[in-house]
Every structure is written in structure tokens, then in C-alpha cells.
Write an enzyme that holds these catalytic residues in place. Structure first.
Site, short mmCIF file in Angstrom:
data_model
loop_
_atom_site.label_atom_id
_atom_site.label_comp_id
_atom_site.label_asym_id
_atom_site.label_seq_id
_atom_site.Cartn_x
_atom_site.Cartn_y
_atom_site.Cartn_z
N CYS A 1 39.11 45.19 39.30
CA CYS A 1 39.22 46.64 39.28
C CYS A 1 37.83 47.27 39.22
O CYS A 1 37.06 46.99 38.30
CB CYS A 1 40.05 47.08 38.08
N TYR B 1 42.95 55.30 48.29
CA TYR B 1 43.25 54.37 47.20
C TYR B 1 44.70 53.91 47.27
O TYR B 1 45.00 52.72 47.08
CB TYR B 1 42.97 55.05 45.86
N GLU C 1 38.37 46.16 46.43
CA GLU C 1 37.71 47.17 45.61
C GLU C 1 36.30 46.65 45.31
O GLU C 1 36.15 45.59 44.69
CB GLU C 1 38.47 47.41 44.31
N ASP D 1 45.50 41.99 37.06
CA ASP D 1 45.46 42.73 38.32
C ASP D 1 45.62 41.76 39.48
O ASP D 1 44.74 40.93 39.74
CB ASP D 1 44.14 43.49 38.46
N TYR E 1 41.66 42.73 44.61
CA TYR E 1 40.99 42.28 43.39
C TYR E 1 40.29 40.94 43.58
O TYR E 1 39.90 40.31 42.61
CB TYR E 1 41.99 42.19 42.25
N CYS F 1 40.19 48.95 31.59
CA CYS F 1 39.16 48.05 32.11
C CYS F 1 39.70 46.63 32.00
O CYS F 1 39.85 46.10 30.90
CB CYS F 1 37.86 48.18 31.35
N CYS G 1 25.68 31.50 33.75
CA CYS G 1 25.20 31.18 35.10
C CYS G 1 23.73 30.77 35.02
O CYS G 1 22.91 31.51 34.48
CB CYS G 1 25.36 32.38 36.02
#
Length: 219
Positions: free
Chosen positions: A55, A86, A98, A133, A138, A201, A210
Site C-alpha cells: 500500500c 484508484y 501502487e 493486502d 501490492y 499502514c 540488507c
């Protein structure tokens, strides 16, 4: 309902995609947090990057907080429908992801450091979803603007994949492709979590670091 949800997890073909429209549907204006202009043009001396990691409300907030980021903007990319809305993207019938487009100063923050934020900010092993999501909009994606970005993205995908496998995760599903056309999302989506601090969120990382070196790196 189950069939509809399954179809949203599969990429639509170009022939079946929604037709869209000829004209852009929005002009987002000024960034509400950084005070900079959101535009297709990149100011002299700056560079751009583009990522999909779930998202876009939460993703944009991650990047606008980074030092050296000049502007961020949310939109749609990677599909077939021109100038999508959207609502159209949410049907899964445009093929778009997105995405967040980041304009940054390579003298302050490197592209590799942006990649580190990308990899650690979401779970890149989930395919056509991110957390709760679900759908092609996504999916995890890195959209590169030059060969140096593409090389850095592939190199860190390999390195991060090795780290994730050691922690028991599946393989990375992130797509790395040349940057497609970017379509601005509607104005109310831009800096959504600044306008709506208690808003949704769904972004969350794996907790796996990473392995990126220090320094300016590739721009």
C-alpha cells in the site's frame, strides 16, 4: 467472491485490461511535508527512483523521512490502462502496481541506501500481496531508470535473498524492470499519512538486514 479475489492475484492481460482515458486525471501540486513540487520533471542535479512494496500510503512515508530525499509522490505503474483511477487499479483489471516515485540528491543519499530501505521496509517474498493486502497492485517491484540502478538492484536482490533464506524465508518475488510510465495517483492519496496520521499502514519488514556498504555508492 472467491473467484474475484483469485483473479485479483493474477496479472490481467493487455487485451482484457480496462481502457482508461487519454488525459491525466490529477495534478498533485506541492508536497505537504517537504514543501517541494511533485512533478514528472526531475530538477537538475537530482535523480529519481521508483518502488512498489505494498500500500503506497505507508511506503511513501518511509521514503519522505530519509535525508537527501527531495520529494516523494504516489502513483500507478507497470500496467496497461492509461491514466487509471484508484478504483480501477483496485479491481486488478489495469495491471498497475501502487508505486512511490522518489526524487533524491545522490550527493546526500545513494541509490543503494534507497534499495536498503526498500528491502528492509517490506516482505519481498509474498508474491501478489503484502501482509493482508492482496492483489497485483501490492506486488514487490523495483523500476529502474538506468543500467547502474538495474545492476545495483539485481546485485542486492541476490545478496538479500541469501540473507532471507538463511532466516527461513522463501525466495524473493520482486520484479526488477525498466521504469514504465508513471501515473500520478489522486491528490488525496499524496502524503496520505501526513494528512491522516491515524490512517491505515500495512507496511512491515521481515526484520532481516540488507547487506549494503557505506558511502555514496551508485546514483
Amino acid at each position: 467472491m472467491f473467484l474475484f479475489q483469485r483473479k485479483k492475484m493474477e496479472m490481467v492481460s493487455e487485451a482484457d485490461a480496462l481502457p482508461g482515458r487519454d488525459t491525466a486525471i490529477t495534478n498533485p501540486g506541492t508536497h505537504t511535508v517537504l514543501g517541494t513540487k511533485m512533478a514528472h520533471e526531475v530538477p537538475e542535479g537530482l535523480e529519481q527512483a521508483m518502488f512498489g512494496m505494498g500500500c503506497f500510503w505507508g511506503v511513501e512515508r518511509i521514503f519522505w523521512k530519509l535525508p537527501g530525499v527531495h520529494s516523494t509522490m504516489v502513483g500507478y505503474a507497470g500496467g496497461y490502462t492509461p491514466n487509471p483511477t484508484y478504483e480501477e487499479v483496485c479491481t486488478g483489471m489495469t495491471g498497475h502496481n501502487e508505486v512511490v516515485r522518489v526524487v533524491y540528491d545522490p550527493a546526500v543519499i545513494s541509490y543503494e541506501q534507497l534499495l536498503k530501505t526498500f528491502w528492509e521496509g517490506h516482505d519481498p517474498t509474498q508474491g501478489m500481496r503484502q501482509g493482508n493486502d492482496a492483489g497485483t497492485q501490492y506486488r514487490s517491484g523495483i523500476y529502474t531508470f538506468n543500467d547502474a540502478q538495474a545492476e545495483a538492484a539485481r546485485r542486492l536482490r541476490k545478496a538479500y535473498s541469501e540473507e532471507l533464506v538463511q532466516k527461513g524465508y522463501d525466495g524473493i518475488t520482486t520484479e526488477i524492470v525498466p521504469a514504465p510510465t508513471f501515473y500520478f495517483a489522486e491528490e488525496y492519496h499524496q502524503q496520505y499519512l501526513n494528512k491522516n496520521p491515524g490512517g491505515y499502514c500495512g507496511i512491515g519488514g521481515t526484520g532481516v538486514t540488507c547487506p549494503v556498504g557505506t558511502g555514496v555508492g551508485v546514483s
